[in-house]
Scaffold this motif. Structure first.
Motif, PDB file in Angstrom:
ATOM      1  N   PHE A   1       4.927  -1.932  34.776  1.00 23.39           N
ATOM      2  CA  PHE A   1       4.936  -2.482  36.131  1.00 23.39           C
ATOM      3  C   PHE A   1       3.790  -3.474  36.325  1.00 23.39           C
ATOM      4  CE2 PHE A   1       7.016   1.554  38.158  1.00 23.39           C
ATOM      5  CZ  PHE A   1       8.205   1.249  37.533  1.00 23.39           C
ATOM      6  N   GLY A   2       2.591  -3.084  35.875  1.00 24.02           N
ATOM      7  CA  GLY A   2       1.426  -3.931  36.075  1.00 24.02           C
ATOM      8  C   GLY A   2       1.512  -5.250  35.329  1.00 24.02           C
ATOM      9  N   TYR A   3       1.883  -5.174  34.064  1.00 26.73           N
ATOM     10  CA  TYR A   3       2.011  -6.413  33.292  1.00 26.73           C
ATOM     11  C   TYR A   3       3.120  -7.306  33.864  1.00 26.73           C
ATOM     12  CZ  TYR A   3      -1.190  -4.881  29.595  1.00 26.73           C
ATOM     13  OH  TYR A   3      -2.309  -4.507  28.888  1.00 26.73           O
ATOM     14  N   GLN A   4       4.202  -6.685  34.359  1.00 28.31           N
ATOM     15  CA  GLN A   4       5.269  -7.475  34.982  1.00 28.31           C
ATOM     16  C   GLN A   4       4.757  -8.214  36.209  1.00 28.31           C
ATOM     17  OE1 GLN A   4       9.648  -5.897  34.908  1.00 28.31           O
ATOM     18  NE2 GLN A   4       8.326  -4.122  35.152  1.00 28.31           N
ATOM     19  N   ASP A   5       3.967  -7.534  37.034  1.00 30.53           N
ATOM     20  CA  ASP A   5       3.425  -8.167  38.239  1.00 30.53           C
ATOM     21  C   ASP A   5       2.606  -9.408  37.887  1.00 30.53           C
ATOM     22  OD1 ASP A   5       4.577  -6.267  39.859  1.00 30.53           O
ATOM     23  OD2 ASP A   5       2.710  -5.227  40.363  1.00 30.53           O
ATOM     24  N   TYR A   6       1.714  -9.252  36.917  1.00 32.94           N
ATOM     25  CA  TYR A   6       0.871 -10.384  36.528  1.00 32.94           C
ATOM     26  C   TYR A   6       1.687 -11.475  35.837  1.00 32.94           C
ATOM     27  CZ  TYR A   6      -4.022  -9.199  37.600  1.00 32.94           C
ATOM     28  OH  TYR A   6      -5.227  -8.990  38.233  1.00 32.94           O
TER      29      TYR A   6
END
Length: 356
Positions: free
Chosen positions: A199-204
């Protein structure tokens, strides 16, 4: 420099939270990204390996990131009590954040299957600790049923706010490096953390801040449902934090692996303990056994040629070694604890013997 006040304050724009919410924090996050030099050399490969040492969160594990946000949202919703099933780290974190928020905490743990370092944390923070005659998976089934029929907030990783808090670890990696690693290795038990990193890498990535790394999850050989492709009814491993046979984030973790081109692997208990000791003695990083799985997996894959030269690898180390001191002491063995007379000559003789 402004005082650091936790993950919600730092990454508020990336989190679903009201402007006037009361934030429950213990200053979690901002954990170090430590470059491994000596261990990397043993592989004979031209790669860069970092450890994201989540054991330096307030209660000694990565769970604090998710618990901070889950408890903040529970307070926002007017909850008065929390409940979780745990192999140890979740119970410690839930108890601490419940105490911080002024809420009651109830934790279900497998009888005789929890490291004392973790049990002591849950107890000192005032949680009601209930031992069940069954494993974590049985406890998880119970707390889901209880939360559905009782006015308590479930704070295991099935709570979506847990994953929202945990995704901030991916933000920190990118912020520290200036880019995402080529590979990110994580221990996998209930599989919430590999999902949260996705989720975090997708957001960035959506904002153009980084490319997507390959997410690689490693399990203990005795508790490896993702590797076998099916649930494990009686998981067993020295790595108590990932002694889970029925992971709750099964489908999301599979999606994280497939979407990023990653994979799952397994490491046996003997290699887990060897890696735990190597991290402590070669790099000064003391982690609990389950945490060493990610590093063991990366070293295994490097030696097997699965990772190309020039790659940057990050390994999440999820919990501090003081969570399970009994295993650490057994690793040292009786020969490491020396008893001598309190004389200069006796102590000097040991030093000279060890240093040549």
């Amino acid at each position: 420099m402004a005082r650091y006040t936790g993950i919600i304050a730092r990454y508020r724009e990336w989190l679903p939270i009201a402007d006037d919410a009361r934030i429950v924090t213990l200053g979690e996050g901002d954990t170090p990204l430590i470059r491994l030099d000596r261990l990397t050399k043993t592989t004979g490969r031209d790669v860069t390996i970092y450890v994201k040492f989540e054991g330096l969160n307030p209660t000694g594990s990565f769970k604090d990131r998710g618990m901070c946000f889950a408890v903040t949202k529970a307070v926002e919703a007017g909850s008065q009590a929390l409940i979780c099933a745990s192999t140890g780290n979740t119970s410690a974190s839930a108890a601490a954040y419940a105490a911080r928020a002024g809420l009651a905490a109830f934790v279900l743990i497998p009888e005789g299957k929890i490291a004392l370092g973790k049990l002591s944390q849950a107890m000192i923070h005032g949680a009601v600790v209930v031992q069940i005659q069954g494993n974590f998976d049985a406890g998880m089934k119970l707390v889901k049923e209880i939360a559905a029929t009782t006015p308590v907030t479930l704070v295991n990783s099935v709570n979506p706010y847990r994953l929202q808090g945990q995704k901030t670890a991916a933000f920190e990696v990118v912020d520290a490096l200036g880019f995402a690693p080529n590979y990110h290795y994580l221990p996998v038990g209930n599989a919430g953390n590999i999902t949260a990193h996705w989720f975090g890498y997708q957001d960035y990535a959506r904002q153009g801040r980084c490319a997507m790394p390959k997410l690689v999850g490693f399990q203990a050989a005795g508790a490896a449902p993702f590797v076998s492709g099916k649930m494990v009814d009686d998981p067993e491993t020295i790595a108590t934090a990932i002694r889970i046979g029925h992971p709750q984030s099964w489908s999301l973790a599979q999606s994280a692996k497939e979407a990023t081109g990653g994979w799952f692997g397994a490491i046996d208990d003997a290699e887990i303990l060897v890696t735990q000791k190597l991290l402590a003695r070669e790099e000064g990083i003391f982690c609990e056994p389950a945490s060493a799985v990610s590093v063991a997996g990366a070293l295994h894959d490097l030696r097997a040629g699965r990772i190309e030269d020039g790659a940057t690898v990050v390994c999440t180390v999820t919990g501090h070694g003081l969570k399970d001191p009994d295993v650490a002491i057994r690793q040292g063995g009786p020969t490491e604890l020396l008893t001598v007379t309190p004389t200069l000559s006796a102590v000097r003789a040991i030093i000279l013997d060890r240093t040549g």
